[in-house]
Design a protein around this motif. Sequence first.
Motif, short mmCIF file in Angstrom:
data_model
loop_
_atom_site.label_atom_id
_atom_site.label_comp_id
_atom_site.label_asym_id
_atom_site.label_seq_id
_atom_site.Cartn_x
_atom_site.Cartn_y
_atom_site.Cartn_z
N ARG A 1 0.84 -1.21 0.00
CA ARG A 1 0.00 0.00 0.00
C ARG A 1 0.87 1.25 0.00
NH1 ARG A 1 -3.44 -3.21 3.07
NH2 ARG A 1 -2.52 -2.56 5.06
N ALA A 2 1.96 1.22 0.77
CA ALA A 2 2.87 2.37 0.83
C ALA A 2 3.50 2.63 -0.54
CB ALA A 2 3.95 2.15 1.88
N ASP B 1 10.75 6.51 0.46
CA ASP B 1 10.65 7.51 -0.62
C ASP B 1 11.93 7.55 -1.45
OD1 ASP B 1 11.88 8.61 1.69
OD2 ASP B 1 11.45 10.64 1.03
N THR C 1 1.03 0.98 -9.41
CA THR C 1 -0.42 1.19 -9.35
C THR C 1 -1.09 -0.09 -9.84
OG1 THR C 1 -0.11 3.53 -9.86
CG2 THR C 1 -2.33 2.65 -10.12
N GLY D 1 2.10 1.98 -3.35
CA GLY D 1 1.03 2.57 -4.13
C GLY D 1 0.83 4.04 -3.80
N GLU D 2 0.90 4.36 -2.52
CA GLU D 2 0.76 5.76 -2.10
C GLU D 2 1.92 6.61 -2.62
OE1 GLU D 2 0.40 5.56 2.16
OE2 GLU D 2 -1.51 4.50 2.03
N ALA D 3 3.10 5.99 -2.73
CA ALA D 3 4.27 6.69 -3.27
C ALA D 3 4.24 6.73 -4.80
CB ALA D 3 5.55 6.01 -2.79
N LYS D 4 3.23 6.10 -5.38
CA LYS D 4 3.02 6.06 -6.83
C LYS D 4 4.13 5.30 -7.57
CE LYS D 4 -0.18 9.84 -7.07
NZ LYS D 4 -1.03 9.32 -6.09
N ARG E 1 -6.77 -5.63 -5.28
CA ARG E 1 -5.60 -5.19 -6.05
C ARG E 1 -5.01 -6.38 -6.80
NH1 ARG E 1 -5.50 -2.42 -1.21
NH2 ARG E 1 -5.25 -0.16 -1.36
#
Length: 93
Positions: free
Chosen positions: A16-17, A58, A25, A19-22, A34
């Motif tokens: 999920r992290a 990140d 996807t 995905g949040e960091a793009k 997913r």
Amino acid sequence: MGRAAEMIGATPAFLRALGEAKLITPLRSDGGHRRYSRYQLRIAARARELVDAGTPIDTACRIIILEDQLEEALRVNEELRQNSGDPQTSGSA
């Protein structure tokens, strides 16, 4: 998602992290689950390696993006050399 996380030795929260960091996807099934491609799982596994080595998530995502861009640039460069008849790639000097 749980199965994908298990396959790369991570947790669903880690995916999920990402995905949040793009970084990745995933597609969604009709039921909203997913769905990760093999390529996305390879990217996630690489991110896990970097994070396990102490790299912040990140920063790991940025490294992976740059690695991917470099690989693509090298591929395109090689393709252009082959199409131009560059002697460096034909084996004759």
